[in-house]
Design an enzyme around this catalytic site. Structure first.
Site, short mmCIF file in Angstrom:
data_model
loop_
_atom_site.label_atom_id
_atom_site.label_comp_id
_atom_site.label_asym_id
_atom_site.label_seq_id
_atom_site.Cartn_x
_atom_site.Cartn_y
_atom_site.Cartn_z
N ASP A 1 -0.13 4.53 1.09
CA ASP A 1 -1.32 5.07 1.75
C ASP A 1 -1.55 6.54 1.48
OD1 ASP A 1 -2.16 2.67 2.83
OD2 ASP A 1 -0.92 2.88 4.61
N ALA A 2 -0.52 7.31 1.19
CA ALA A 2 -0.71 8.73 0.84
C ALA A 2 -1.06 8.88 -0.63
CB ALA A 2 0.53 9.54 1.20
N ASP B 1 19.26 25.97 -1.77
CA ASP B 1 18.00 25.77 -1.07
C ASP B 1 17.76 24.26 -1.03
OD1 ASP B 1 15.48 25.82 -0.01
OD2 ASP B 1 14.63 27.19 -1.49
N HIS C 1 6.64 -0.98 7.65
CA HIS C 1 6.00 0.32 7.45
C HIS C 1 7.10 1.34 7.19
CE1 HIS C 1 2.02 -0.88 9.20
NE2 HIS C 1 2.80 -1.74 9.86
N TYR D 1 -5.51 -0.24 9.57
CA TYR D 1 -4.46 0.39 10.37
C TYR D 1 -4.82 1.83 10.74
CZ TYR D 1 -0.28 -2.54 10.88
OH TYR D 1 0.65 -3.47 11.29
N GLU D 2 -4.33 2.26 11.90
CA GLU D 2 -4.40 3.66 12.33
C GLU D 2 -2.99 4.22 12.45
OE1 GLU D 2 -8.49 2.91 12.74
OE2 GLU D 2 -6.84 1.66 13.44
N TYR D 3 -2.87 5.49 12.06
CA TYR D 3 -1.58 6.17 12.16
C TYR D 3 -1.79 7.55 12.77
CZ TYR D 3 -0.26 2.61 8.73
OH TYR D 3 -0.05 1.43 8.08
N GLY E 1 -4.73 12.76 4.57
CA GLY E 1 -5.62 13.81 5.06
C GLY E 1 -7.08 13.47 4.88
N ALA F 1 0.82 -1.21 0.00
CA ALA F 1 0.00 0.00 0.00
C ALA F 1 0.86 1.26 0.00
CB ALA F 1 -0.92 -0.01 1.21
#
Length: 776
Positions: A412-413, A701, A548, A496-498, A419, A410
């Site tokens: 996930d983002a 930069d 992860h 899953y929770e993050y 968000g 996965a």
């Protein structure tokens, strides 16, 4: 917790010997008027009647201008360029794009994946902070002989929309200028203008929750699937859970010409128990491929019969279900009390806490974003540390080569959005103390606006001892309590929770932390079967090994104003001296520095044996010893991918091959695997491609991309819900200050009435006399 009072630094050299900057009177002050095209062609207007040289800027909330200083300039801006889009702005952006559709069919097919603010050029942000928004910081802009160019207004805010056309299977990116967006209560005057639009070929955008829900429904209504479930003894489709997973990219069959998902199947035991842990009964042996564009099952096969695991009596985690419904009875209330309120101040999305200040942002993909991080350092004023901090991607590869686990990789983002999957936080559970919450606004799949209330939590935490010393001769001691400011949000991605946290400390540290919890992704076993690629959790149930990985993107600006690019990165390794004249006692070791001159040599890995870390230094600012000021990146626990280099998921996740990447800032380089990792057939897109330019990193930069991970070998104690696992890293001042910035933290009032406040010892009952005991 007592609120901190302001004191001057106890270190005579803290703040340096440089005199405080003075504003120079601008000779021919000018005003730059931004055109609708948002270029910077300025019409020059005399400002003598409007502005005069000042030493400080008043707060814009003051009703009367100060006697000394700038007259309050007429400002129409109510939103900072870095503020997240409001619900009204999202509505305007969606309506503008929809109205620009070529025909009704195109407009009807539009599905809105993401609407986010276009972050302007750093110079525009500096203008806003200098002249339009308190605390008014004109020192952010470089001084010129002709004086500052001060705009009468800022360029319009812009929205960037990722739109998926469900009818044509095309993905497009739109930029909309939000010329005027006012609340409905102020007349409902909304206006937007399409600046650009572009169809992006050969990509698939992230999936949406609405698609997942529809996919679950069509799979559960598919007759062959119903028959396969009956074969396993399940006739009630309300018990079935279908978790769609993106297919990734393993072969040409996964090409983005089709929008695909391969669901994982689970089954509850009781349809009347919504809080039952349905992940405790995985259904294996059924292969389903779903066309997410047309919402049809295009491939189905009942490949292998694997019996459903028997219901595990320890599968549930709710109070009435866990451990026979008996909770601990000896847990007494623990309250965080701040009688004078918190020490932080919030103005919109701008946060000030003791000497730290920054802005809070939020995007559908990254979730929490921290902008314009700076430390107010006495006479040296506001000193920037970082321009932008966020978690830009996470990847979860599994280590079981069997179906279906080998395709659990996965992003996930990039495939779902951190968000968009955020929680509405609850006081007393997710956060404690005096809390400031921030809401988040998103577009849903059809273009409506949804709000996650209390999405971001801002609060203070006691963090033990900050520093202490006791003189052993006199017995006198000084001790300070440590307090940190925490900004956080939590999200759920399937099982899953993050939790993502940024902690700001009184000694100048910034800590990034991820908390992992939730439910293991499980597999079913045949009777008597065991697998070396995981841990047996219960009869017929096992949890595969997996990793992860999280990627933090840090656009650094150590002691740099927005128009400056004076940073460099050095790697520090601790070396052991060779035996010889300089090491006769064989105890010598030292820190060795190496300048990372270009992107090709700045692909680095952690090395705990040499205490390896990296320092971002300003090449033109020194501390009192003449050394360059800097901030160092200190790794926490970490790992690298354990899959072989030929693993298919590494085509899309080449950025996992190193723990640190350093690039020269480019505004379009935001995501390490490219913007569209879903079904991406292009190997090495993103970081691995960008660094091939081998741009110079000397006095530039710089952007740090830190990859940190954890290898999870599941244990029985992770079931039925995992205790939180912590992982992260620290940004720590290294020669940035002239002494400890924590020496001016005031002491806490010590508790004097110790007899009343100390915990009473439990007195054991007296033993019974022998005669009485014999009678009993």
């Amino acid at each position: 917790m007592a609120s901190a009072s302001k004191k001057t630094s106890a270190c005579p050299h803290h703040g340096g010997s440089l005199p405080p900057p003075k504003l120079v009177s601008a000779a021919p002050d000018t005003v730059a008027v931004w055109s609708d095209a948002d270029d910077q062609r300025a019409s020059k207007v005399s400002l003598e009647s409007v502005i005069r040289p000042v030493d400080s800027f008043p707060d814009n909330t003051a009703k009367k201008p100060a006697n000394k200083g700038i007259s309050v300039m007429p400002r129409t801006e109510t939103k900072h360029p870095l503020d997240p889009l409001s619900a009204a702005e999202i509505s305007v952006a969606v309506a503008t794009v929809r109205a620009a559709g070529a025909n009704p069919e195109v407009r009807d097919g539009m599905r809105f994946i993401e609407v986010a603010s276009v972050e302007p050029d750093k110079q525009v942000v500096a203008l806003a902070d200098a002249y339009f928004f308190p605390p008014f910081q004109p020192s952010l802009l470089p001084r010129t002989k002709s004086g500052p160019v001060i705009p009468m207004k800022l360029p319009p805010r812009r929205a960037r929309l990722v739109v998926y056309n469900q009818k044509s299977n095309e993905t497009s990116v739109w930029i909309v200028a939000l010329s005027e967006v006012h609340a409905v209560t102020r007349g409902g005057h909304h206006r937007g203008r399409v600046v650009s639009s572009q169809v992006i070929p050969d990509v698939q955008p992230p999936m949406d929750a609405a698609e997942y829900a529809e996919c679950e429904a069509i799979v559960k209504d598919f007759p062959p699937f119903i028959e396969a479930m009956k074969r396993r003894g399940i006739e009630d489709m309300d018990l079935v859970m279908v978790d769609p997973w993106c297919v990734g990219y393993h072969s040409e069959a996964d090409a983005p010409s089709r929008r695909l998902a391969k669901p994982l199947i689970y089954c509850r035991t009781d349809s009347d128990s919504p809080m039952e842990n349905g992940y405790a009964r995985p259904v294996e042996g059924i292969y389903v491929l779903v066309d997410m564009q047309n919402m049809v099952v295009i491939e189905f096969e009942d490949r292998k019969f694997v019996p459903l695991p028997p219901p595990d009596p320890l599968r549930n985690y709710t109070p009435g279900e866990s451990r026979g419904g008996v909770d601990r009875s000896d847990v007494k209330p623990l309250q965080i009390i701040q009688p004078e309120g918190p020490s932080f101040r919030v103005r919109g999305y701008f946060v000030e806490w003791q000497k730290w200040n920054f802005r809070i942002g939020f995007t559908p993909r990254e979730g929490l974003v921290i902008h314009s991080v700076a430390y107010v350092d006495g006479s040296r004023g506001r000193r920037p540390v970082a321009h932008r901090l966020s978690f830009v991607e996470m990847v979860v590869p599994y280590g079981d080569p069997n179906e279906p686990h080998y395709r659990k990789n996965a992003f996930d983002a990039g495939e779902d959005g951190l968000g968009k999957n955020a929680h509405s936080l609850k006081k007393g559970c997710d956060c404690l103390g005096s809390i400031k919450y921030f809401d988040a606004h998103f577009t849903n799949f059809t273009g409506g606006v949804e709000t996650i209330e209390n999405c971001v939590c801002l609060h203070e935490e006691d963090h033990g001892i900050l520093w202490k010393h006791q003189d052993w001769r006199t017995g006198l001691a000084e001790v300070r309590r440590s307090r940190r400011l925490t900004v956080s949000f939590l999200c759920t991605v399937a099982n899953y929770e993050y939790g993502f946290y940024w902690h700001f400390y009184q000694d100048g540290k910034i800590e990034a932390e991820v908390k992992l919890t939730g439910i293991l992704s499980l597999g079913a076993l045949q009777p008597g079967e065991t697998r070396k690629y995981g841990t047996t959790i219960a009869p017929g149930l096992y949890a595969p090994v997996h990793q992860h990985f999280f990627i933090a993107r840090m656009d650094m600006s150590v002691d740099c104003k927005p128009a400056e690019a004076f940073n460099q990165v050095v790697e520090v390794n601790v070396r052991v001296d060779e035996r010889g004249e300089n090491n006769v006692h064989n105890n010598a070791f030292y820190a060795e520095e190496k300048l990372l001159k270009s992107e090709a040599v700045a692909m680095r890995d952690c090395d705990p044996l040499s205490a390896r870390h990296w320092i971002v230094r300003n090449t033109r600012t020194v501390n009192r010893t003449g050394q360059l000021t800097g901030y160092k990146l200190v790794p926490g626990s970490n790992c690298l991918p354990l899959a072989r280099p030929e693993a298919k998921f590494l085509r899309r996740a080449a950025f996992l091959k190193h723990n640190l990447w350093v690039t020269r800032y480019a505004p379009d380089e935001k995501f390490p695997g490219g913007e569209f990792p879903n079904q991406n057939p292009r190997a090495g897109e993103g970081l691995a491609t960008w660094v091939k330019q081998n741009r110079s990193l000397e006095e530039s930069d710089v952007v740090l991309w830190y990859v940190f991970g954890i290898t999870h070998v599941p244990r029985l104690e992770d079931w039925p819900v995992m205790p939180v696992e912590h992982i992260g890293f620290t940004l720590m001042p290294h020669g940035f200050f002239n002494c400890s910035p924590a020496v001016d933290v005031p002491p806490n009032p010590c508790e004097l009435e110790t007899k009343e406040s100390e915990v009473k010892e439990v007195v054991a009952p007296k033993a019974l006399q022998t005669g009485l005991l014999s009678k009993l």
